[in-house]
Write a protein that holds these residues in place. Structure first.
Motif, PDB file in Angstrom:
ATOM      1  N   THR A  19       3.864   1.399  15.170  1.00  0.00           N
ATOM      2  CA  THR A  19       2.720   1.444  14.264  1.00  0.00           C
ATOM      3  C   THR A  19       3.083   0.888  12.895  1.00  0.00           C
ATOM      4  N   THR A  20       4.305   1.147  12.432  1.00  0.00           N
ATOM      5  CA  THR A  20       4.765   0.563  11.169  1.00  0.00           C
ATOM      6  C   THR A  20       4.714  -0.959  11.241  1.00  0.00           C
ATOM      7  N   ARG A  21       5.263  -1.533  12.299  1.00  0.00           N
ATOM      8  CA  ARG A  21       5.260  -2.989  12.455  1.00  0.00           C
ATOM      9  C   ARG A  21       3.834  -3.542  12.491  1.00  0.00           C
ATOM     10  N   MET A  22       2.922  -2.827  13.155  1.00  0.00           N
ATOM     11  CA  MET A  22       1.531  -3.256  13.234  1.00  0.00           C
ATOM     12  C   MET A  22       0.909  -3.295  11.842  1.00  0.00           C
ATOM     13  N   LEU A  23       1.086  -2.237  11.065  1.00  0.00           N
ATOM     14  CA  LEU A  23       0.484  -2.172   9.734  1.00  0.00           C
ATOM     15  C   LEU A  23       1.088  -3.220   8.798  1.00  0.00           C
ATOM     16  N   GLU A  24       2.382  -3.461   8.933  1.00  0.00           N
ATOM     17  CA  GLU A  24       3.033  -4.500   8.117  1.00  0.00           C
ATOM     18  C   GLU A  24       2.481  -5.884   8.471  1.00  0.00           C
ATOM     19  N   ARG A  25       2.364  -6.150   9.757  1.00  0.00           N
ATOM     20  CA  ARG A  25       1.919  -7.470  10.228  1.00  0.00           C
ATOM     21  C   ARG A  25       0.449  -7.734   9.897  1.00  0.00           C
ATOM     22  N   ILE A  26      -0.392  -6.747  10.126  1.00  0.00           N
ATOM     23  CA  ILE A  26      -1.828  -6.948   9.956  1.00  0.00           C
ATOM     24  C   ILE A  26      -2.241  -6.901   8.490  1.00  0.00           C
ATOM     25  N   PHE A  27      -1.728  -5.919   7.749  1.00  0.00           N
ATOM     26  CA  PHE A  27      -2.199  -5.712   6.378  1.00  0.00           C
ATOM     27  C   PHE A  27      -1.216  -6.160   5.304  1.00  0.00           C
ATOM     28  N   GLY A  28      -0.017  -6.606   5.689  1.00  0.00           N
ATOM     29  CA  GLY A  28       0.957  -7.039   4.690  1.00  0.00           C
ATOM     30  C   GLY A  28       1.573  -5.890   3.918  1.00  0.00           C
ATOM     31  N   TRP A  29       1.494  -4.682   4.466  1.00  0.00           N
ATOM     32  CA  TRP A  29       2.074  -3.508   3.817  1.00  0.00           C
ATOM     33  C   TRP A  29       3.574  -3.462   4.058  1.00  0.00           C
ATOM     34  N   HIS A  30       4.241  -2.503   3.435  1.00  0.00           N
ATOM     35  CA  HIS A  30       5.682  -2.350   3.635  1.00  0.00           C
ATOM     36  C   HIS A  30       6.039  -0.879   3.862  1.00  0.00           C
ATOM     37  N   LEU A  31       7.172  -0.683   4.486  1.00  0.00           N
ATOM     38  CA  LEU A  31       7.704   0.661   4.715  1.00  0.00           C
ATOM     39  C   LEU A  31       8.248   1.174   3.392  1.00  0.00           C
ATOM     40  N   ARG A  32       7.659   2.252   2.887  1.00  0.00           N
ATOM     41  CA  ARG A  32       8.073   2.843   1.608  1.00  0.00           C
ATOM     42  C   ARG A  32       9.186   3.865   1.792  1.00  0.00           C
ATOM     43  N   TRP A  33       9.138   4.601   2.906  1.00  0.00           N
ATOM     44  CA  TRP A  33      10.105   5.666   3.153  1.00  0.00           C
ATOM     45  C   TRP A  33      10.000   6.072   4.606  1.00  0.00           C
ATOM     46  N   LYS A  34      11.128   6.504   5.161  1.00  0.00           N
ATOM     47  CA  LYS A  34      11.142   7.027   6.525  1.00  0.00           C
ATOM     48  C   LYS A  34      12.223   8.093   6.597  1.00  0.00           C
ATOM     49  N   GLY A  35      11.911   9.223   7.267  1.00  0.00           N
ATOM     50  CA  GLY A  35      12.906  10.266   7.387  1.00  0.00           C
ATOM     51  C   GLY A  35      12.438  11.420   8.245  1.00  0.00           C
ATOM     52  N   GLY A  47       2.555   1.299   3.391  1.00  0.00           N
ATOM     53  CA  GLY A  47       1.412   0.902   2.574  1.00  0.00           C
ATOM     54  C   GLY A  47       1.818   0.026   1.423  1.00  0.00           C
ATOM     55  N   THR A  48       1.212   0.294   0.275  1.00  0.00           N
ATOM     56  CA  THR A  48       1.494  -0.435  -0.953  1.00  0.00           C
ATOM     57  C   THR A  48       2.270   0.487  -1.882  1.00  0.00           C
ATOM     58  N   ASP A  49       2.562   0.008  -3.078  1.00  0.00           N
ATOM     59  CA  ASP A  49       3.274   0.850  -4.039  1.00  0.00           C
ATOM     60  C   ASP A  49       2.408   1.999  -4.550  1.00  0.00           C
ATOM     61  N   SER A  50       1.083   1.897  -4.418  1.00  0.00           N
ATOM     62  CA  SER A  50       0.206   2.933  -4.960  1.00  0.00           C
ATOM     63  C   SER A  50      -0.459   3.822  -3.916  1.00  0.00           C
ATOM     64  N   SER A  51      -0.527   3.394  -2.656  1.00  0.00           N
ATOM     65  CA  SER A  51      -1.132   4.227  -1.614  1.00  0.00           C
ATOM     66  C   SER A  51      -0.537   3.861  -0.262  1.00  0.00           C
ATOM     67  N   VAL A  78     -10.047   4.818   9.382  1.00  0.00           N
ATOM     68  CA  VAL A  78      -9.359   4.517   8.131  1.00  0.00           C
ATOM     69  C   VAL A  78      -9.935   3.208   7.628  1.00  0.00           C
ATOM     70  N   GLY A  79     -10.468   3.189   6.417  1.00  0.00           N
ATOM     71  CA  GLY A  79     -11.051   1.987   5.841  1.00  0.00           C
ATOM     72  C   GLY A  79     -10.018   1.226   5.021  1.00  0.00           C
ATOM     73  N   VAL A  80      -9.899  -0.069   5.286  1.00  0.00           N
ATOM     74  CA  VAL A  80      -8.933  -0.918   4.588  1.00  0.00           C
ATOM     75  C   VAL A  80      -9.666  -2.137   4.038  1.00  0.00           C
ATOM     76  N   ILE A  81      -9.573  -2.354   2.727  1.00  0.00           N
ATOM     77  CA  ILE A  81     -10.187  -3.514   2.086  1.00  0.00           C
ATOM     78  C   ILE A  81      -9.211  -4.684   2.127  1.00  0.00           C
ATOM     79  N   VAL A  82      -9.721  -5.848   2.521  1.00  0.00           N
ATOM     80  CA  VAL A  82      -8.923  -7.083   2.539  1.00  0.00           C
ATOM     81  C   VAL A  82      -9.653  -8.161   1.741  1.00  0.00           C
ATOM     82  N   ASP A  83      -8.900  -9.145   1.257  1.00  0.00           N
ATOM     83  CA  ASP A  83      -9.508 -10.254   0.521  1.00  0.00           C
ATOM     84  C   ASP A  83     -10.166 -11.256   1.455  1.00  0.00           C
TER      85      ASP A  83
END
Length: 127
Positions: A19-35, A47-51, A78-83
């Motif tokens: 799911t992390t890879r999917m969100l990174e690929r589709i929305f350009g997000w990044h892994l902020r933390w994992k544990g 996600g992003t630096d703010s959400s 989950v609603g996601v805004i894209v350009d």
């Protein structure tokens, strides 16, 4: 009164890495933390630096057995805004997902798709 900002939502998934890879690929997000997390599970913040979306997995998950729109407290989407809505849809289709319920309305356009765990995402653009 100060305005509140949504920081994250927490969703149980069957495979955090997938799911992390999917969100990174589709929305350009990044892994902020994992544990490690509760009940010997694992959590990843993507996600992003703010959400972000907090992905949680206890290892084995129960398959969803009902429509969440009929479940009190259920996550409906989950609603996601894209350009660029067309570019986002191409990435989603290329990832093997099916999009549906396309609609243009005031002030924008949207469509939906379901991920590996049947979590529904609304992808929208106000551009």
């Amino acid at each position: 009164m100060p305005t509140a900002t949504l920081e994250h939502v927490n969703i149980t998934v069957s495979d955090i890495d997938r799911t992390t890879r999917m969100l990174e690929r589709i929305f350009g997000w990044h892994l902020r933390w994992k544990g490690p997390s509760i009940n010997n599970g694992q959590t990843a913040h993507v996600g992003t630096d703010s959400s972000y979306i907090a992905l949680y997995s206890p290892g084995e998950t129960d398959a969803p057995n009902q429509i969440t729109y009929n479940t009190q407290g259920g996550l409906n989407h989950v609603g996601v805004i894209v350009d660029d809505l067309a570019a986002a849809e191409r990435r989603i289709l290329d990832a093997g997902f099916v999009t549906h319920s396309h609609q243009t309305y005031n002030p924008g356009s949207r469509f939906y798709f379901h991920d590996y765990d049947n979590v529904e995402y609304e992808v929208l653009s106000y551009a």
